[in-house]
Write an enzyme that holds these catalytic residues in place. Structure first.
Site, PDB file in Angstrom:
ATOM      1  N   ASP A 429       2.256  -8.383   4.110  1.00 54.44           N
ATOM      2  CA  ASP A 429       1.069  -7.615   4.464  1.00 54.44           C
ATOM      3  C   ASP A 429       0.470  -8.235   5.734  1.00 54.44           C
ATOM      4  O   ASP A 429       0.785  -9.380   6.064  1.00 54.44           O
ATOM      5  CB  ASP A 429       0.076  -7.690   3.298  1.00 54.44           C
ATOM      6  CG  ASP A 429      -1.137  -6.811   3.512  1.00 54.44           C
ATOM      7  OD1 ASP A 429      -0.991  -5.745   4.122  1.00 54.44           O
ATOM      8  OD2 ASP A 429      -2.237  -7.200   3.078  1.00 54.44           O
ATOM      9  N   ASP A 766      -2.256  -9.852  -0.559  1.00 54.56           N
ATOM     10  CA  ASP A 766      -3.467 -10.369  -1.198  1.00 54.56           C
ATOM     11  C   ASP A 766      -4.282  -9.281  -1.879  1.00 54.56           C
ATOM     12  O   ASP A 766      -5.245  -9.574  -2.565  1.00 54.56           O
ATOM     13  CB  ASP A 766      -4.349 -11.089  -0.157  1.00 54.56           C
ATOM     14  CG  ASP A 766      -4.803 -10.154   0.956  1.00 54.56           C
ATOM     15  OD1 ASP A 766      -4.214  -9.064   1.096  1.00 54.56           O
ATOM     16  OD2 ASP A 766      -5.732 -10.521   1.699  1.00 54.56           O
ATOM     17  N   ASP A 770      -1.211  -4.246  -2.880  1.00 53.70           N
ATOM     18  CA  ASP A 770       0.093  -4.926  -2.778  1.00 53.70           C
ATOM     19  C   ASP A 770       0.726  -5.179  -4.140  1.00 53.70           C
ATOM     20  O   ASP A 770       1.901  -5.531  -4.219  1.00 53.70           O
ATOM     21  CB  ASP A 770      -0.068  -6.283  -2.072  1.00 53.70           C
ATOM     22  CG  ASP A 770      -0.614  -6.144  -0.664  1.00 53.70           C
ATOM     23  OD1 ASP A 770      -0.110  -5.268   0.055  1.00 53.70           O
ATOM     24  OD2 ASP A 770      -1.532  -6.889  -0.299  1.00 53.70           O
TER      25      ASP A 770
END
Length: 1142
Positions: A429, A766, A770
């Site tokens: 990410d 985080d 996700d």
């Protein structure tokens, strides 16, 4: 090309050649469409093929993905069910909302709301349950221990132990010695299981402290009183107050708010805080886009708001995404799969050999001696099964996990340690993982000149360093400081020690302004606000009028916001302290500056001012927002300010190191493609050209750029749903990949597609968005500080300090632990002594070897350091994904799909019965295809491969066996037995006990029963000691891969020597302690001079290991990753400390 060709109007022959190779993405109806490029050419939107695809090509490209399509089809039903239970209350007006939830709201003065009564809240809590997310189901401790016990090795040991006790029941007196053997075998199985179970329990206990899945308390109105209660006690209809810094305790519909902004980045991936305000008549928008909804676990970054609870616990949006996570089953780690295969392989070999030797023994050497033959077969079984392996694997992984914990990496699943070393692809990410989620001012453009707020390698040469004395800079700093709504947590500490409470953009501007304003608080006080219009998503600008004197009056208006909106309000621009009318030349210069900033992925803000003349505006002037009574035009354009979310320190070098280790690193983000690409270029993620950049650089139309000319691709999330199998293949064939504007479902799809191509996928993230991908990945890596609770629950590994660079340490640790495990196994299985003579080793002595000194030494490999400086971090992953591996995988998948039975009407796959699955597996070894697949050449390195088996059984194993047998025969010869005598004694079957008849040897000498026992004891002892001594040399021989077995890196592990000393003590104790001879055999009369025989063979083993290094050097060099041109291996934030100088 079956309609898949993007056709251009009236193409030339050259253009036609290109057009036939261009493939467009299908739209939602499956139609191909084109997109106008800015330069006027038609461009096919999507990945481009190099040639026309045949039907066979398409079938092959689609192979391997069918199961994903089927799962997607099955999931559509689940998706509609998710929509059906979704949040609807945001659509209701305030009056209907109060009625629906049966609660008392005061929308005009929310502090006077009565809320629910305590009794009603209690009743609803018992009806709906507490406001907590359901933890995943867990196995009981007993079930976990049972699973650890029921491994193949342990089952074999228990079976062998029971067999020995059955013999005891048949003939107690003759088989009394087997009492010890049976008991030890069964005890070893239970001990192995206990060690593994203990380590699992220990790691789970460490994890428990990280699973605080909901904010602990919140402010709620009940019985007309505002009180703080545990968030778990919230119920539907509760009236809740949220303020800056709070985590939203449940899903709320806002009915009153003051400048309320929410950070939804952990939920939706949006890096910019979202404004939330009441909608008296409701809103028809989807829940995720509704401007009157706050979601559980999102952070309040500005203002305050009152809301009514509409969903709690698992019914909240975060709970629904968590259930999506729960639906995704994690995969078995590569290590557990390989160990499982190795265990089955060794167990099968052991059983086959044991049965063969039992049959051979009962018909020849042990004719008519059933119990002796069974004990012999058990010895063979025990010799082949490395009993200590489960304990060694678990303990080695535990030791590595502890080392990683010291480096702030928490491993939830022990085998995840090694999985990290096996990764071939890492999907990461952006916001909060690669970047800091902290906006930083980078450039300022004022007076048609560009300035850099801090030194950057990416700026043009004409970009000047920032100076507060440069024209327009003082005004820019004042607008940043005075046109702001941020608050500080404390005002009694220096500015740089304060925590700024506000959104990331305003925080970045304030930090920047604070460096150039000597007394920030005094500066604000000396220029009080007279009127203010806060930034909102409709206006896209913020305006403030304040007391700031100038030549024509006392009031000054500042405006900042979206550049196009602010510029529209300006008629002049500031240059060298003077206002000049805006011209076309200025607009062109402005466009250039804007594109320069935006193309680097920066957020761009425009600043303008208007010095209000005293003749029109004074302190008595009333400004109103709704009637438009405020100065909204005739502003003077001051500057453009760009801000970036900077990469975390160490990220650039970390990604460079991972790429040099052969791991493909790709970014999967919800952010804008240009922003994502710009960040990717700063952190070594993209070095080469994309089609767009190559077209811009060469001046060629985009559709004329060949796919194989570029190594980088940026894929928009909108295209993902329409991608076909061959397009996925092309994307993953690129070295540099960025997916932008992705949803949680997209991230999950990307992971599944990569796994279908054989990638071992790691995902770092985080946010809640996700978590499905984290769960599905082979290794999910979550952030501890910025990470959401759901992402930490879904992940296998947590970075405690949120440092992405820790993954590099983890990969190095994972690769080293694989090497150490391999050495340990190679060392453990390097001894086999099987000959039809009096047993050189009894089953108990074999157990003492496997669970005695070898266990000590095998564990000591855990502390081995890398052989060379860059060690394993320049080698390809042990299961690299390349064209050959993908083609092989797809051919197998295609073969598999052609054998599947399908429903004639629906074309759905009919799953085969368990019986037919078993029959297929039984028939497989008798087919040509099975052996072709088994012996297919690959670049994979498995835990137990042909090289390891060759070394263990054919190289070191033979040297050890010959060495042990030479010593064995020499000792027996010195005791009066020649090899032919031993063969004769074995065939008789009644010698080598104290009550045996005297034996006449080849010299005609008589050897009594006591002498026979002593001779056998000495012979078995020298075999035991020979294996120990040669294995001491083998400790260093198994390490020799890159360098000879003599260097510092080879002998530098002091634990190896500790293991050898422990093994030596155990060996001496067993061989030379008379009371133990009852159980183990042995003799105090064995001369230490005989030890020189195995020492000589140990030296021979080291010589062979050295020769092996020379012979294998070329193949090892071939597997090194080549240098990557353009990698920047210096710190990302190297110049941050230099800012204060400018």
């Amino acid at each position: 090309m079956d309609g898949a060709t993007a056709k251009t109007a009236q193409p030339s022959p050259d253009e036609e050649a290109h057009a036939t190779r261009a493939i467009a993405f299908p739209d939602e109806h499956g139609e191909i469409f084109e997109e106008k490029a800015h330069h006027g050419h038609l461009r096919p939107k999507g990945v481009e093929m190099k040639r026309e695809m045949t039907k066979e090509d398409k079938e092959l490209a689609a192979a391997g993905y069918e199961h994903l399509e089927e799962l997607k089809a099955q999931g559509e039903k689940g998706a509609t069910e998710l929509d059906s239970v979704d949040i609807q209350e945001h659509r209701l007006s305030f009056d209907k909302l109060g009625e629906e939830l049966d609660t008392s709201l005061d929308t005009k003065d929310p502090g006077n709301s009565y809320g629910l009564t305590a009794e009603e809240a209690k009743a609803r809590l018992s009806r709906d349950g507490p406001n907590i997310l359901s933890p995943p189901k867990k196995k009981s401790a007993l079930r976990k221990y049972y699973d650890c016990l029921m491994t193949m090795f342990n089952i074999l040991l228990i079976f062998a132990g029971i067999l020995e006790y059955i013999l005891l029941g048949i003939d107690f007196k003759a088989n009394f010695a087997n009492t010890y053997l049976g008991g030890i075998l069964i005890a070893v199985a239970f001990l192995n299981a206990f060690i593994e179970f203990y380590q699992l329990q220990k790691s789970e206990a460490i994890l428990a402290s990280f699973l605080a899945m909901i904010p602990p308390s919140c402010r709620v109105v009940r019985d007309g009183t505002l009180a703080s209660i545990p968030a778990a006690d919230l119920v539907k209809g509760d009236v809740v107050l949220v303020r800056v810094g709070d985590k939203t305790p449940a899903d709320l519909v806002v009915f009153a708010a003051t400048d309320l902004k929410i950070d939804n980045s952990s939920l939706t991936g949006e890096s910019e805080p979202q404004e939330r305000f009441p909608k008296p008549h409701g809103t028809p928008a989807r829940p995720v886009e509704a401007e009157n909804l706050l979601f559980n676990s999102t952070l309040v970054v500005n203002g305050e708001g009152w809301g009514v609870v509409v969903r709690t616990g698992d019914h909240t949006l975060i709970g629904q995404i968590a259930s999506l996570t729960g639906g995704e089953s994690g995969n078995a780690s590569p290590l557990s799969v390989e160990i499982g295969r190795f265990v089955m392989m060794v167990s099968t070999i052991a059983i086959v050999f044991a049965v063969v030797f039992f049959v051979v023994g009962i018909t020849t050497a042990y004719k008519g001696q059933g119990s002796n033959t069974v004990t012999f077969a058990v010895s063979i079984l025990v010799a082949f099964v490395p009993e200590g392996l489960p304990s060694v694997v678990t303990l080695l992984l535990s030791i590595a996990a502890k080392r990683m914990a010291a480096q702030n990496v928490l491993v939830k699943d022990l085998q995840g340690v090694e999985t990290l070393g096996s990764l071939t692809l890492l999907a990461t990410d952006k916001t909060g993982t690669l970047t800091r989620n902290q906006m930083t001012v980078t450039n300022i453009w004022s007076g048609q000149k560009m300035y850099s707020a801090f030194q950057s390698n990416n700026d043009n040469e004409e970009t000047a360093a920032f100076s507060i004395d440069a024209p327009g800079m003082r005004e820019t700093v004042d607008i940043a400081a005075l046109n702001s709504r941020i608050k500080f947590d404390k005002t009694d500490v220096p500015f740089d020690q304060r925590q700024i409470l506000g959104d990331a953009t305003e925080t970045g501007l304030t930090r920047f302004a604070g460096r150039y304003v000597s007394d920030y608080d005094e500066h604000l006080k000396s220029h009080p606000k007279v009127f203010e219009i806060p930034f909102n998503s409709t206006n896209k600008w913020a305006l403030v009028i304040l007391e700031k004197k100038h030549a024509d009056g006392d009031l000054t208006a500042y405006i900042k916001g979206a550049p196009e909106r602010v510029l529209a309000k300006c008629t002049t621009y500031l240059k060298d302290g003077k206002a000049y009318p805006i011209t076309d030349e200025f607009k062109n210069s402005y466009d250039e500056a804007y594109n320069y900033m935006a193309s680097r992925g920066h957020r761009v803000i425009a600043n303008a001012q208007r010095l209000l003349p005293a003749s029109t505006y004074s302190h008595s002037t009333k400004f109103t927002k709704n009637d438009g009574e405020y100065p909204s035009t005739e502003y003077c354009f001051v500057s453009l300010t760009s801000l970036e979310d900077p990469p975390k320190h160490g990220v650039r070098e970390a990604i460079g190191t991972l790429r040099l280790a052969g791991i493909k690193v790709m970014m999967v983000t919800g952010d804008h493609p240009k922003t994502a690409e710009a960040i990717a270029r700063k952190i070594n993620l993209i070095l080469g050209e994309t089609k767009e950049t190559l077209a811009a650089k060469t001046g060629r139309p985009l559709e004329e750029i060949y796919d194989d000319e570029v190594e980088a691709v940026v894929v928009h999330g909108d295209d993902i749903d329409g991608l076909q199998g061959w397009q996925w293949d092309q994307i993953f064939a690129k070295q540099e990949i960025v997916f932008a504007r992705t949803s949680p479902q997209h991230k999950l799809e990307i992971v599944k597609r990569a796994q279908a191509l054989g990638h071992i996928v790691g995902v770092t993230g985080d946010g809640v968005n996700d978590s499905p991908a984290l769960k599905k990945a082979d290794l999910g890596i979550a952030m501890n500080i910025s990470g959401s609770d759901v992402s930490k629950e879904a992940a296998n590994m947590i970075l405690l300090d949120d440092n992405f660079a820790s993954t590099v340490k983890g990969v190095a640790e994972g690769r080293q632990i694989f090497v150490n495990l391999k050495r340990s196994i190679q060392y453990t299985i390097s001894h086999n002594v099987v000959v039809p003579i009096p047993l050189p080793l009894s089953a108990i002595l074999i157990l003492v070897i496997d669970l005695g000194f070898e266990l000590f030494v095998a564990l000591s490999f855990a502390w081995d350091k890398p052989e060379t400086q860059d060690g394993l971090m320049r080698m390809s992953p042990r299961k690299p994904v390349n064209d050959r591996s993908v083609l092989s995988l797809k051919k197998r998948a295609l073969r598999r799909t052609k054998t599947l039975r399908r429903d004639t009407e629906t074309q759905q796959v009919i799953p085969p019965s368990k019986f037919s699955v078993w029959m297929t597996k039984l028939k497989a070894p008798f087919t040509r295809m099975f052996w072709e697949d088994a012996f297919e050449r690959t670049d994979n390195e498995t835990l137990v491969d042909s090289k390891l088996l060759s070394y263990a059984y054919l190289e070191a194993g033979v040297i050890e066996m010959v060495g042990a047998l030479v010593a064995y025969f020499v000792v027996f010869f010195k005791s009066g037995f020649s090899p032919s005598d031993l063969r004769k004694a074995q065939l008789n079957g009644h010698y080598f006990t104290k009550t045996s008849d005297p034996f006449i040897n080849y010299k005609g000498e008589t050897i009594t029963g006591v002498q026979q026992v002593d001779a056998l004891g000495k012979a078995q002892s020298i075999v035991y000691l020979s294996i120990f001594i040669i294995q001491c040399f083998n400790v260093f021989a198994v390490k020799a891969k890159f360098s000879y077995p003599f260097g510092k890196s080879i002998v530098g592990n002091y634990y190896n020597f500790a293991g050898i000393v422990a093994g030596a003590c155990l060996g001496m104790f067993i061989v030379y302690t008379p009371p133990l001879h009852v159980v183990f055999g042995g003799s105090v009369h064995l001369s230490p001079l005989y030890w020189l025989i195995p020492v000589a063979f140990g030296v021979l083993l080291l010589a062979w290991a050295s020769l092996r290094v020379v012979l294998m050097r070329k193949s090892i060099e071939h597997s090194r990753v080549k240098d990557i041109k353009g990698l920047m291996m210096f710190p990302t934030m190297r110049t941050m400390s230099m800012r204060s100088k400018h």
